[in-house]
Design a protein around this motif. Sequence first.
Motif, PDB file in Angstrom:
ATOM      1  N   ARG A 129      -4.883  12.363  -4.001  1.00  0.00           N
ATOM      2  CA  ARG A 129      -5.511  13.380  -3.147  1.00  0.00           C
ATOM      3  C   ARG A 129      -4.465  14.081  -2.286  1.00  0.00           C
ATOM      4  O   ARG A 129      -4.502  15.304  -2.101  1.00  0.00           O
ATOM      5  N   LEU A 130      -3.508  13.314  -1.769  1.00  0.00           N
ATOM      6  CA  LEU A 130      -2.433  13.910  -0.970  1.00  0.00           C
ATOM      7  C   LEU A 130      -1.560  14.832  -1.826  1.00  0.00           C
ATOM      8  O   LEU A 130      -1.114  15.888  -1.358  1.00  0.00           O
ATOM      9  N   ALA A 131      -1.306  14.428  -3.069  1.00  0.00           N
ATOM     10  CA  ALA A 131      -0.501  15.268  -3.965  1.00  0.00           C
ATOM     11  C   ALA A 131      -1.192  16.612  -4.203  1.00  0.00           C
ATOM     12  O   ALA A 131      -0.537  17.654  -4.285  1.00  0.00           O
ATOM     13  N   VAL A 132      -2.520  16.577  -4.300  1.00  0.00           N
ATOM     14  CA  VAL A 132      -3.275  17.829  -4.455  1.00  0.00           C
ATOM     15  C   VAL A 132      -3.161  18.667  -3.186  1.00  0.00           C
ATOM     16  O   VAL A 132      -2.887  19.875  -3.236  1.00  0.00           O
ATOM     17  N   LYS A 133      -3.359  18.035  -2.035  1.00  0.00           N
ATOM     18  CA  LYS A 133      -3.294  18.776  -0.769  1.00  0.00           C
ATOM     19  C   LYS A 133      -1.915  19.391  -0.546  1.00  0.00           C
ATOM     20  O   LYS A 133      -1.791  20.502   0.004  1.00  0.00           O
ATOM     21  N   LYS A 134      -0.860  18.688  -0.972  1.00  0.00           N
ATOM     22  CA  LYS A 134       0.511  19.178  -0.792  1.00  0.00           C
ATOM     23  C   LYS A 134       0.938  20.136  -1.898  1.00  0.00           C
ATOM     24  O   LYS A 134       2.101  20.527  -1.971  1.00  0.00           O
ATOM     25  N   ARG A 135       0.015  20.477  -2.797  1.00  0.00           N
ATOM     26  CA  ARG A 135       0.260  21.421  -3.901  1.00  0.00           C
ATOM     27  C   ARG A 135       1.240  20.886  -4.946  1.00  0.00           C
ATOM     28  O   ARG A 135       1.874  21.650  -5.671  1.00  0.00           O
ATOM     29  N   ALA A 136       1.391  19.563  -5.002  1.00  0.00           N
ATOM     30  CA  ALA A 136       2.237  18.987  -6.050  1.00  0.00           C
ATOM     31  C   ALA A 136       1.538  19.052  -7.401  1.00  0.00           C
ATOM     32  O   ALA A 136       2.193  19.046  -8.452  1.00  0.00           O
ATOM     33  N   ILE A 137       0.205  19.093  -7.384  1.00  0.00           N
ATOM     34  CA  ILE A 137      -0.579  19.191  -8.607  1.00  0.00           C
ATOM     35  C   ILE A 137      -1.872  19.929  -8.260  1.00  0.00           C
ATOM     36  O   ILE A 137      -2.451  19.701  -7.188  1.00  0.00           O
ATOM     37  N   PRO A 138      -2.339  20.847  -9.124  1.00  0.00           N
ATOM     38  CA  PRO A 138      -3.592  21.535  -8.833  1.00  0.00           C
ATOM     39  C   PRO A 138      -4.777  20.577  -8.911  1.00  0.00           C
ATOM     40  O   PRO A 138      -4.777  19.641  -9.721  1.00  0.00           O
ATOM     41  N   ALA A 139      -5.776  20.805  -8.077  1.00  0.00           N
ATOM     42  CA  ALA A 139      -6.979  19.970  -8.125  1.00  0.00           C
ATOM     43  C   ALA A 139      -7.610  20.001  -9.513  1.00  0.00           C
ATOM     44  O   ALA A 139      -8.151  18.986  -9.978  1.00  0.00           O
ATOM     45  N   ALA A 140      -7.539  21.151 -10.181  1.00  0.00           N
ATOM     46  CA  ALA A 140      -8.127  21.283 -11.520  1.00  0.00           C
ATOM     47  C   ALA A 140      -7.441  20.406 -12.550  1.00  0.00           C
ATOM     48  O   ALA A 140      -7.988  20.175 -13.638  1.00  0.00           O
ATOM     49  N   ASP A 141      -6.225  19.918 -12.241  1.00  0.00           N
ATOM     50  CA  ASP A 141      -5.484  19.064 -13.166  1.00  0.00           C
ATOM     51  C   ASP A 141      -5.740  17.583 -12.911  1.00  0.00           C
ATOM     52  O   ASP A 141      -5.004  16.725 -13.404  1.00  0.00           O
ATOM     53  N   THR A 142      -6.760  17.262 -12.126  1.00  0.00           N
ATOM     54  CA  THR A 142      -7.097  15.871 -11.850  1.00  0.00           C
ATOM     55  C   THR A 142      -8.533  15.581 -12.252  1.00  0.00           C
ATOM     56  O   THR A 142      -9.384  16.474 -12.287  1.00  0.00           O
ATOM     57  N   ALA A 143      -8.799  14.331 -12.573  1.00  0.00           N
ATOM     58  CA  ALA A 143     -10.166  13.862 -12.821  1.00  0.00           C
ATOM     59  C   ALA A 143     -10.263  12.437 -12.302  1.00  0.00           C
ATOM     60  O   ALA A 143      -9.326  11.640 -12.471  1.00  0.00           O
ATOM     61  N   PRO A 197       0.803  -1.240   0.000  1.00  0.00           N
ATOM     62  CA  PRO A 197       0.000   0.000   0.000  1.00  0.00           C
ATOM     63  C   PRO A 197       0.829   1.281   0.000  1.00  0.00           C
ATOM     64  O   PRO A 197       0.482   2.252  -0.691  1.00  0.00           O
ATOM     65  N   ARG A 198       1.937   1.321   0.750  1.00  0.00           N
ATOM     66  CA  ARG A 198       2.776   2.525   0.743  1.00  0.00           C
ATOM     67  C   ARG A 198       3.323   2.798  -0.654  1.00  0.00           C
ATOM     68  O   ARG A 198       3.354   3.935  -1.119  1.00  0.00           O
ATOM     69  N   GLY A 199       3.762   1.722  -1.314  1.00  0.00           N
ATOM     70  CA  GLY A 199       4.276   1.881  -2.669  1.00  0.00           C
ATOM     71  C   GLY A 199       3.205   2.347  -3.639  1.00  0.00           C
ATOM     72  O   GLY A 199       3.469   3.146  -4.542  1.00  0.00           O
ATOM     73  N   GLN A 200       1.984   1.875  -3.455  1.00  0.00           N
ATOM     74  CA  GLN A 200       0.878   2.300  -4.318  1.00  0.00           C
ATOM     75  C   GLN A 200       0.620   3.796  -4.167  1.00  0.00           C
ATOM     76  O   GLN A 200       0.408   4.513  -5.151  1.00  0.00           O
ATOM     77  N   SER A 201       0.641   4.270  -2.920  1.00  0.00           N
ATOM     78  CA  SER A 201       0.427   5.695  -2.679  1.00  0.00           C
ATOM     79  C   SER A 201       1.549   6.531  -3.276  1.00  0.00           C
ATOM     80  O   SER A 201       1.308   7.582  -3.891  1.00  0.00           O
ATOM     81  N   ARG A 202       2.795   6.075  -3.146  1.00  0.00           N
ATOM     82  CA  ARG A 202       3.929   6.828  -3.697  1.00  0.00           C
ATOM     83  C   ARG A 202       3.938   6.794  -5.226  1.00  0.00           C
ATOM     84  O   ARG A 202       4.445   7.705  -5.863  1.00  0.00           O
ATOM     85  N   MET A 203       3.375   5.734  -5.799  1.00  0.00           N
ATOM     86  CA  MET A 203       3.260   5.695  -7.254  1.00  0.00           C
ATOM     87  C   MET A 203       2.379   6.846  -7.738  1.00  0.00           C
ATOM     88  O   MET A 203       2.636   7.462  -8.787  1.00  0.00           O
ATOM     89  N   ALA A 204       1.330   7.171  -6.978  1.00  0.00           N
ATOM     90  CA  ALA A 204       0.471   8.303  -7.336  1.00  0.00           C
ATOM     91  C   ALA A 204       1.246   9.612  -7.258  1.00  0.00           C
ATOM     92  O   ALA A 204       1.024  10.521  -8.068  1.00  0.00           O
ATOM     93  N   ALA A 205       2.146   9.729  -6.283  1.00  0.00           N
ATOM     94  CA  ALA A 205       2.976  10.935  -6.190  1.00  0.00           C
ATOM     95  C   ALA A 205       3.850  11.090  -7.429  1.00  0.00           C
ATOM     96  O   ALA A 205       4.048  12.200  -7.942  1.00  0.00           O
ATOM     97  N   LEU A 206       4.381   9.974  -7.924  1.00  0.00           N
ATOM     98  CA  LEU A 206       5.196  10.015  -9.139  1.00  0.00           C
ATOM     99  C   LEU A 206       4.348  10.423 -10.344  1.00  0.00           C
ATOM    100  O   LEU A 206       4.789  11.201 -11.194  1.00  0.00           O
ATOM    101  N   MET A 207       3.117   9.919 -10.422  1.00  0.00           N
ATOM    102  CA  MET A 207       2.240  10.293 -11.521  1.00  0.00           C
ATOM    103  C   MET A 207       1.935  11.792 -11.481  1.00  0.00           C
ATOM    104  O   MET A 207       1.884  12.461 -12.524  1.00  0.00           O
ATOM    105  N   ALA A 208       1.737  12.335 -10.294  1.00  0.00           N
ATOM    106  CA  ALA A 208       1.503  13.773 -10.164  1.00  0.00           C
ATOM    107  C   ALA A 208       2.737  14.556 -10.623  1.00  0.00           C
ATOM    108  O   ALA A 208       2.611  15.604 -11.281  1.00  0.00           O
ATOM    109  N   ALA A 209       3.932  14.055 -10.292  1.00  0.00           N
ATOM    110  CA  ALA A 209       5.165  14.710 -10.736  1.00  0.00           C
ATOM    111  C   ALA A 209       5.287  14.679 -12.258  1.00  0.00           C
ATOM    112  O   ALA A 209       5.723  15.652 -12.880  1.00  0.00           O
TER     113      ALA A 209
END
Length: 379
Positions: free
Chosen positions: A321-335, A287-299
């Motif tokens: 969702r965490l990437a959005v909260k941490k301002r790594a990606i704008p919420a408007a750039d997600t669907a 699960p930790r790796g899955q969450s960090r994979m999303a961080a990479l996708m946001a990057a």
Amino acid sequence: MIEQLALTNFKAFRSAEIPLAPVTLLTGLNSSGKSSVLQALVLLRQSYDASTLFSADGQSEEQGGFLLNGELLELGTGQDVLHEDFVRMPNLPAPLIRVGFRTSDGRDHGWAALYASEQDVLPLYTASPVPHVESVFNRSFQYLKADRIVPATSYPRSHQQAIARGFLGARGEHTVNYLRHHAQDTMMSAALRHPEARGSTFLDHVVAWMQELCPGVNLEAAEIPGIDSVRLSYGFDGTAGLESSGRRRPTNVGFGLTYALPIVVACLTAGPNSLILLENPEAHLHPRGQSRMAALMAAAAAAGAQLVVETHSDHVLNGLRLAVKKRAIPAADTAVHYFRRQGLRAEIVTPRIHDDGTLSDWPPGFFDEWENSLEQLLD
């Protein structure tokens, strides 16, 4: 960038217009339509690569069409892709199967093929000129299926695929050779640089992101002299290369790392006007790796890429969702699209991610199994 995908009579969809963002997650139960979205885009690319994405001009005997079976995708024949409750077209001998998209500059592109039940090249009835610069057709296109490469003693070394085309393969089979060739390239994108990478090379940053999935891991890709193959090896608790601990073959490490490697490399190739299509990036990951994979996708999205991702993981969703909260990606750039079946048709519900990472709504069946199980345990 593709803003909206339009489908008619294609697999799960009688008619649908599906908004796409820099990062789009496709979620839902099995056989609800998620894969159809990715397959529609891959079908365009496959037909383009085979030079069949054109309609007959009446001046030649050549006939273009949707190539249903090829290097990237095997969909079968016309009867396998026509929606069961298809839209009927007046004055036409057969239904039309249409795939189109709208780009961020407001331009529409579309291709419609005539249904033929036993054919695997469906003749195009109408076709837009191919916009070669668009992401689905340019060199910066990556598509990784759910059934990716598994741990093996060697992998193919194809100069044409990995180096000339820069393509990792639909199963990621050219990833190791791509990594071998580009290992010492300088990592240019600031958005994709990992803060704990030991150096500035592409390999340094691949290793740093892989360590998000498995702390202490490092890897090395090398050619096998005399044959058209390359070798991948892992080390632990050392640095990349010769200072590492004893090297281990992928077959002695397990599925997770090798399965994830093509995803990591694909994301680190991201740049402006690139398109990355991913099926189940969470497979075989903790699960930790899955969450960090999303961080990479946001990057990768921050570097200019567009990603369309099919996932069954609430950890991937929460990582975004965490990437959005941490301002790594704008919420408007997600669907986020949740697919569910209503009879023969696919229905799409689209919860929005807010700036603080919360969701606008939580429809029934949308990643709610944890709460359902807990409720039964406490009953």
